[in-house]
Motif scaffolding. Structure first.
Motif, PDB file in Angstrom:
ATOM      1  N   ILE A 104       2.450  -0.223   4.014  1.00  0.00           N
ATOM      2  CA  ILE A 104       1.874   1.029   4.520  1.00  0.00           C
ATOM      3  C   ILE A 104       2.473   1.379   5.875  1.00  0.00           C
ATOM      4  N   GLU A 105       2.692   0.381   6.708  1.00  0.00           N
ATOM      5  CA  GLU A 105       3.327   0.639   7.996  1.00  0.00           C
ATOM      6  C   GLU A 105       4.813   0.910   7.802  1.00  0.00           C
ATOM      7  N   LYS A 106       5.453   1.417   8.826  1.00  0.00           N
ATOM      8  CA  LYS A 106       6.896   1.633   8.788  1.00  0.00           C
ATOM      9  C   LYS A 106       7.587   0.287   8.694  1.00  0.00           C
ATOM     10  N   LEU A 120       3.373  11.547   2.313  1.00  0.00           N
ATOM     11  CA  LEU A 120       1.921  11.692   2.327  1.00  0.00           C
ATOM     12  C   LEU A 120       1.245  10.423   2.838  1.00  0.00           C
ATOM     13  N   VAL A 121       1.786   9.255   2.491  1.00  0.00           N
ATOM     14  CA  VAL A 121       1.245   7.994   3.007  1.00  0.00           C
ATOM     15  C   VAL A 121       1.402   7.952   4.529  1.00  0.00           C
ATOM     16  N   ILE A 157      -4.136   1.855   2.601  1.00  0.00           N
ATOM     17  CA  ILE A 157      -4.123   2.562   3.883  1.00  0.00           C
ATOM     18  C   ILE A 157      -5.353   2.169   4.702  1.00  0.00           C
ATOM     19  N   ALA A 158      -6.487   2.031   4.024  1.00  0.00           N
ATOM     20  CA  ALA A 158      -7.719   1.616   4.705  1.00  0.00           C
ATOM     21  C   ALA A 158      -7.585   0.216   5.286  1.00  0.00           C
ATOM     22  N   ILE A 159      -7.059  -0.728   4.512  1.00  0.00           N
ATOM     23  CA  ILE A 159      -6.896  -2.113   4.986  1.00  0.00           C
ATOM     24  C   ILE A 159      -5.984  -2.150   6.209  1.00  0.00           C
ATOM     25  N   HIS A 160      -4.882  -1.436   6.135  1.00  0.00           N
ATOM     26  CA  HIS A 160      -3.959  -1.360   7.275  1.00  0.00           C
ATOM     27  C   HIS A 160      -4.684  -0.853   8.519  1.00  0.00           C
ATOM     28  N   THR A 161      -5.536   0.160   8.348  1.00  0.00           N
ATOM     29  CA  THR A 161      -6.230   0.773   9.476  1.00  0.00           C
ATOM     30  C   THR A 161      -7.307  -0.150  10.028  1.00  0.00           C
TER      31      THR A 161
END
Length: 209
Positions: A104-106, A120-121, A157-161
């Motif tokens: 999810i991150e760069k 979009l991600v 995306i939620a886990i990353h955040t």
């Protein structure tokens, strides 16, 4: 419009509701995906694109997505959420998100940087970061709903955040201590979450892991 006018609308010093409404409408217009199907032999390839070059869509997202999350909150997030769900549903590739978007991150593992899904991600991730920084209490509820969405890419995306903003969102750790998130499809985000946050978890949470 996207590169110049949209940032100006979002950066107005006063809380100009008309400007923010206009910014939300522009964001929705810019990031509405166009779905199409191309037949290649016996194979039907389903495509998702924007109405303008994806390179510019990416550059605009990098410039305004986080600011949109701060200023527009859920309105901006709903734009990216709706379009991402729309694309993965049409392309039937949510179950393979760890293949077309390993991180999810760069990260260098992400090969398709300029397709609509990856843009979009990126936009969703940055807008969510802006929302958490600006309004952590409401963002907590939003991130919780992402984990219940039923979409793998949204949950990632939620886990990353949660990992990145653990101080604000760390109470959601219990939700992550589910065997489904220890499967390979979530491995990148969960590995980073556990590596960074394991020592800050409760004893019973560590035992669960």
């Amino acid at each position: 419009i996207g590169e110049n006018w949209l940032p100006l609308l979002l950066n107005l010093e006063s809380s100009n509701q008309h400007a923010l409404d206009l910014a939300g409408t522009i964001l929705d217009y810019l990031y509405k995906v166009k779905l199409s199907e191309e037949k290649i032999g016996d194979y039907d390839r389903r495509e998702a694109n924007f109405d303008f070059d994806c390179h510019y869509a990416k550059e605009i997202a990098k410039k305004v997505a986080k600011l949109a999350g701060k200023k527009l909150g859920v309105r901006a997030l709903d734009v990216f959420n709706a379009q991402l769900v729309r694309t993965v549903t049409y392309q039937n590739n949510d179950d393979f998100s760890s293949i077309w978007r390993p991180s999810i991150e760069k990260h260098s593992q992400n090969q398709h940087h300029d397709d609509a899904n990856s843009i979009l991600v990126l936009a969703y991730r940055e807008a969510l970061a802006g929302y958490v920084e600006e309004n952590p209490e409401d963002a907590y509820q939003f991130v919780s709903s992402m984990l219940e969405s039923g979409y793998q890419i949204i949950a990632r995306i939620a886990i990353h955040t949660i990992d990145k903003y653990f101080i604000s969102l760390g109470n959601l750790s219990d939700v992550l201590l589910d065997s489904k998130y220890l499967q390979s499809d979530y491995r990148y985000e969960m590995w980073h979450f556990l590596r960074q946050r394991y020592q800050r978890l409760q004893d019973n949470q560590r035992s669960t892991i």
